[in-house]
Design an enzyme around this catalytic site. Structure first.
Site, mmCIF file in Angstrom:
data_model
loop_
_atom_site.group_PDB
_atom_site.id
_atom_site.type_symbol
_atom_site.label_atom_id
_atom_site.label_comp_id
_atom_site.label_asym_id
_atom_site.label_seq_id
_atom_site.Cartn_x
_atom_site.Cartn_y
_atom_site.Cartn_z
ATOM 1 N N THR A 95 0.876 -1.183 0.000
ATOM 2 C CA THR A 95 0.000 0.000 0.000
ATOM 3 C C THR A 95 0.915 1.235 0.000
ATOM 4 O OG1 THR A 95 -0.212 -0.245 2.413
ATOM 5 C CG2 THR A 95 -2.015 -1.079 1.054
ATOM 6 N N LYS A 121 4.100 -7.100 3.938
ATOM 7 C CA LYS A 121 3.836 -5.711 3.612
ATOM 8 C C LYS A 121 3.522 -4.976 4.912
ATOM 9 C CE LYS A 121 0.408 -3.645 3.289
ATOM 10 N NZ LYS A 121 -0.301 -2.679 4.220
ATOM 11 N N THR A 132 0.274 -3.738 12.147
ATOM 12 C CA THR A 132 -0.698 -3.806 11.046
ATOM 13 C C THR A 132 0.044 -4.176 9.793
ATOM 14 O OG1 THR A 132 -2.178 -2.640 9.611
ATOM 15 C CG2 THR A 132 -0.578 -1.318 10.745
ATOM 16 N N GLU A 215 6.557 4.792 7.150
ATOM 17 C CA GLU A 215 6.151 5.988 6.406
ATOM 18 C C GLU A 215 7.004 7.195 6.806
ATOM 19 O OE1 GLU A 215 1.503 4.761 5.598
ATOM 20 O OE2 GLU A 215 2.002 5.970 7.358
ATOM 21 N N ASN A 338 -0.175 10.634 6.235
ATOM 22 C CA ASN A 338 -1.391 10.235 6.958
ATOM 23 C C ASN A 338 -2.439 11.317 7.025
ATOM 24 O OD1 ASN A 338 -1.025 7.382 8.176
ATOM 25 N ND2 ASN A 338 0.982 8.349 8.366
#
Length: 341
Positions: A95, A121, A132, A215, A338
Site C-alpha cells: 500500500t 507488507k 498492522t 512511512e 497520513n
C-alpha cells in the site's frame, strides 16, 4: 474468516488470497460475505474446498470491497501464477510501502535440507500485537499444524511482535505460515529449535524491512532494555521508548537527548531505579548511576547522523532480563502521508 477455516480444517490450508487497497474491515455482514466469496473463488480455481483458503485484505478501513472487482482480480491473479512470480506478489500486496519485502533461507540438517521463505507488507499503522501488516511464511519442511503454530508464535515474539512505526495497531493483522513437506525433512522435537531459528531469521528480515520502510522513515532504531527483573518488564519499557514521539523526533533531529529515554523508561510501568540506570546511544554512555555525561553529547550527535541507530537503557534494578524493540524516526513526511491517506 481465516480463523473459521483453520478451525474447520484443523490447521490445513492450500492457499492464501489477498487484496490490497481496501481493508474490507468494519463493513458488516456484506464484508464477511465478500471475504467468503474471495475464498470460494480461489478454491474453485485451484480445485480445493473453500475452507482450505485463507483470506487477507489491506488498505482503507470501512470501505466496501467491490465483490465483482475482487472476483475478477482473483481470476486474473490465478492466470498469472508462476513459480518465479514472487517479486510481482511482493509488489502487489503493498500500500504505502516504499519497497517490497521478501527473504529466504536454506537450512541444512543431518536429516536433510529444507527451505523457509517469506514476504510481508506494512509501512504505517505499525505496532506490536502483530502490528498492522500482512506476513506470509512458507517452508518445504514436513511439520504438523500444532507444532507449526507453536513455532510461528515463538518466531513472532521477537520479530513481528517487536516492531513499531507509530504505535498504531490496525484491524487486519495477519501472519500465515504454510508447510508442504516437499523436502521430506520431518520437524520433530530434535529439529524444532533449528526450524524456529530459520523461521525467526526470515521473520526478522521481513520485520526490519517493515520498520526501515516506515512511512517517512530515514533511520532504523534498535532499542535494547537491560537490567530488568522479568522479560515482560524489559519488553514493556522497550515498547514505551520505541513508541515515544519525543524519542523518535529526537533521533530524527540528531539530538542525543538521554532525558527523553529515561523519562520513557520511568513512565513505562516497569520497575525502574534511576540510581542504577544507564543510557547509551551507540557505544557512548550519556547517563549512569544518577550522573549525566553531557560533554559526550557532540560525539553522540555525530553517531545519530547514521541510518542504523542502537539505543540501550538499563533499568537499574540489577535484574538479568532484557528485550529488544525496533522502531524508526519520525519526520514531517509521516504527517503528510497520513493527513492525506
Amino acid at each position: 474468516v481465516s480463523k473459521e477455516h483453520l478451525a474447520a480444517t484443523h490447521g490445513s490450508a492450500r492457499a492464501v488470497v489477498t487484496n490490497s487497497g481496501c481493508a474490507n474491515a468494519c463493513t458488516g455482514r456484506a464484508g464477511l460475505d465478500t471475504a467468503r466469496l474471495m475464498a470460494a473463488q480461489a478454491a474453485r480455481l485451484i480445485g480445493c474446498d473453500p475452507d482450505e483458503v485463507l483470506v487477507a485484505s489491506t488498505g482503507v478501513i470501512g470501505v466496501t470491497l467491490d465483490a465483482h472487482k475482487v472476483s475478477a482480480g482473483i481470476i486474473a491473479a490465478f492466470d498469472a501464477l508462476d513459480v518465479d512470480g514472487h517479486a510481482a506478489a511482493t509488489q502487489a500486496i503493498m500500500t504505502t510501502d516504499p519497497f517490497p519485502k521478501e527473504a529466504a533461507v536454506r537450512v541444512t540438517t543431518d536429516a536433510g535440507v529444507f527451505a523457509i521463505g517469506g514476504m510481508a507488507k506494512g509501512s504505517g499503522m505499525i505496532e506490536p500485537r502483530l502490528a498492522t501488516m500482512l506476513g506470509y511464511l512458507t517452508t518445504d519442511a514436513r511439520i504438523d499444524a500444532t507444532r507449526l503454530e507453536r513455532a510461528l508464535h515463538d518466531a513472532c515474539e521477537d520479530t513481528f511482535n517487536a516492531i513499531t512505526v507509530d504505535g498504531e495497531p490496525s484491524t487486519n493483522d495477519s501472519v500465515f505460515a504454510l508447510a508442504n513437506g516437499a523436502s521430506g525433512v520431518a520437524i520433530d522435537d530434535r529439529l524444532y529449535d533449528t526450524f524456529v531459528q530459520g523461521l525467526r531469521e526470515v521473520a526478522r528480515a521481513l520485520a526490519l524491512g517493515i520498520v526501515r520502510g516506515g512511512e517517512g522513515a530515514t533511520k532504523l532504531i534498535m532499542v535494547r532494555v537491560t537490567g530488568a527483573r522479568a522479560y515482560a518488564d524489559a519488553k514493556q519499557a522497550a515498547r514505551a521508548i520505541a513508541n515515544s514521539l519525543l524519542v523518535k523526533t529526537a533521533v530524527h533531529g540528531g539530538d542525543p537527548n538521554w532525558g527523553r529515554l529515561v523519562a520513557a523508561a520511568g513512565r513505562s510501568g516497569a520497575p525502574f531505579d534511576l540510581g542504577g540506570a544507564r543510557v547509551r546511544i551507540g557505544s557512548i554512555e550519556l547517563f549512569a548511576d544518577g550522573r549525566p555525561f553531557d560533554e559526550r553529547a557532540p560525539e553522540a550527535a555525530k553517531y545519530l547522523e547514521g541510518r542504523d541507530i542502537e539505543i540501550l537503557v538499563d533499568l537499574g534494578t540489577g535484574g538479568p532480563e532484557e528485550a529488544v524493540m525496533w522502531t524508526c524516526d519520525l519526520r514531517a513526511e509521516y504527517v503528510r502521508i497520513n493527513a492525506e491517506y
